[in-house]
Design a protein around this motif. Structure first.
Motif, PDB file in Angstrom:
ATOM      1  N   PRO A 188     -36.227 -15.437  22.799  1.00 33.49           N
ATOM      2  CA  PRO A 188     -37.376 -15.641  23.685  1.00 33.49           C
ATOM      3  C   PRO A 188     -38.696 -15.756  22.932  1.00 33.49           C
ATOM      4  O   PRO A 188     -39.614 -16.442  23.386  1.00 33.49           O
ATOM      5  CB  PRO A 188     -37.359 -14.421  24.604  1.00 33.49           C
ATOM      6  CG  PRO A 188     -36.470 -13.437  23.984  1.00 33.49           C
ATOM      7  CD  PRO A 188     -35.550 -14.180  23.066  1.00 33.49           C
ATOM      8  N   GLN A 228     -39.132 -17.242  19.939  1.00 35.33           N
ATOM      9  CA  GLN A 228     -39.198 -18.626  19.451  1.00 35.33           C
ATOM     10  C   GLN A 228     -39.520 -19.584  20.594  1.00 35.33           C
ATOM     11  O   GLN A 228     -40.247 -20.544  20.425  1.00 35.33           O
ATOM     12  CB  GLN A 228     -37.871 -19.031  18.810  1.00 35.33           C
ATOM     13  CG  GLN A 228     -37.642 -18.483  17.453  1.00 35.33           C
ATOM     14  CD  GLN A 228     -38.632 -19.002  16.441  1.00 35.33           C
ATOM     15  OE1 GLN A 228     -39.205 -18.219  15.714  1.00 35.33           O
ATOM     16  NE2 GLN A 228     -38.857 -20.281  16.358  1.00 35.33           N
ATOM     17  N   ARG A 229     -38.984 -19.315  21.742  1.00 36.97           N
ATOM     18  CA  ARG A 229     -39.229 -20.191  22.888  1.00 36.97           C
ATOM     19  C   ARG A 229     -40.712 -20.190  23.263  1.00 36.97           C
ATOM     20  O   ARG A 229     -41.263 -21.218  23.631  1.00 36.97           O
ATOM     21  CB  ARG A 229     -38.380 -19.743  24.059  1.00 36.97           C
ATOM     22  CG  ARG A 229     -38.555 -20.644  25.233  1.00 36.97           C
ATOM     23  CD  ARG A 229     -37.698 -20.255  26.364  1.00 36.97           C
ATOM     24  NE  ARG A 229     -38.135 -21.083  27.489  1.00 36.97           N
ATOM     25  CZ  ARG A 229     -37.396 -21.386  28.501  1.00 36.97           C
ATOM     26  NH1 ARG A 229     -36.187 -20.942  28.558  1.00 36.97           N
ATOM     27  NH2 ARG A 229     -37.857 -22.118  29.466  1.00 36.97           N
ATOM     28  N   ASP A 230     -41.362 -19.038  23.185  1.00 37.34           N
ATOM     29  CA  ASP A 230     -42.776 -18.987  23.533  1.00 37.34           C
ATOM     30  C   ASP A 230     -43.656 -19.629  22.476  1.00 37.34           C
ATOM     31  O   ASP A 230     -44.723 -20.133  22.789  1.00 37.34           O
ATOM     32  CB  ASP A 230     -43.211 -17.556  23.814  1.00 37.34           C
ATOM     33  CG  ASP A 230     -43.127 -17.253  25.290  1.00 37.34           C
ATOM     34  OD1 ASP A 230     -42.439 -18.008  25.994  1.00 37.34           O
ATOM     35  OD2 ASP A 230     -43.766 -16.306  25.737  1.00 37.34           O
ATOM     36  N   ASN A 280     -42.813 -22.337  21.049  1.00 33.60           N
ATOM     37  CA  ASN A 280     -42.707 -23.735  21.463  1.00 33.60           C
ATOM     38  C   ASN A 280     -43.488 -23.994  22.749  1.00 33.60           C
ATOM     39  O   ASN A 280     -44.081 -25.052  22.924  1.00 33.60           O
ATOM     40  CB  ASN A 280     -41.239 -24.112  21.639  1.00 33.60           C
ATOM     41  CG  ASN A 280     -41.021 -25.597  21.580  1.00 33.60           C
ATOM     42  OD1 ASN A 280     -41.754 -26.315  20.907  1.00 33.60           O
ATOM     43  ND2 ASN A 280     -40.024 -26.067  22.288  1.00 33.60           N
TER      44      ASN A 280
END
Length: 119
Positions: free
Chosen positions: A80, A82-84, A86
């Motif tokens: 999560p 890494q997703r944020d 992005n």
């Protein structure tokens, strides 16, 4: 012409106290990383007209996780986080971010693609 039916589903879950604690810590870390990434990208653009790509922001996340004051980021899953990193890139690419002083921060559209950003 027929209209497609729209469906909605409601889900409810009852986490154990341990799961609730992990969820709370994960969401707190995600919010911190998102804000740090957005601030880094906004500052780079506002001060130097420099774009910070996903790779650079991902490298910043690694540095943040190694720092003493942000060591708590290692306690949660990295997915999560890494997703944020992005998500912050996608918001800036779409020109939806606002700097701390309230002025819009919008990079030039020429070289950015927002396809697949989910916006």
């Amino acid at each position: 012409m027929t209209a497609a039916a729209k469906r909605a589903y409601r889900f409810r879950f009852y986490p154990t106290p341990e799961q609730a604690d992990l969820l709370t810590r994960t969401l707190g870390c995600v919010r911190k990383v998102y804000n740090l990434a957005l601030q880094a990208r906004s500052t780079a653009w506002a001060e130097r007209r420099e774009r910070v790509n996903y790779g650079a922001t991902s490298a910043m996340l690694t540095v943040w996780k190694k720092s003493e004051e942000l060591a708590f980021l290692n306690e949660v899953s990295c997915v999560p986080l890494q997703r944020d990193v992005n998500a912050a890139r996608n918001l800036l690419a779409a020109g939806l971010a606002v700097s701390a002083c309230g002025a819009y921060v919008r990079p030039q559209r020429g070289n950015l693609s927002v396809r697949g950003s989910g916006l």
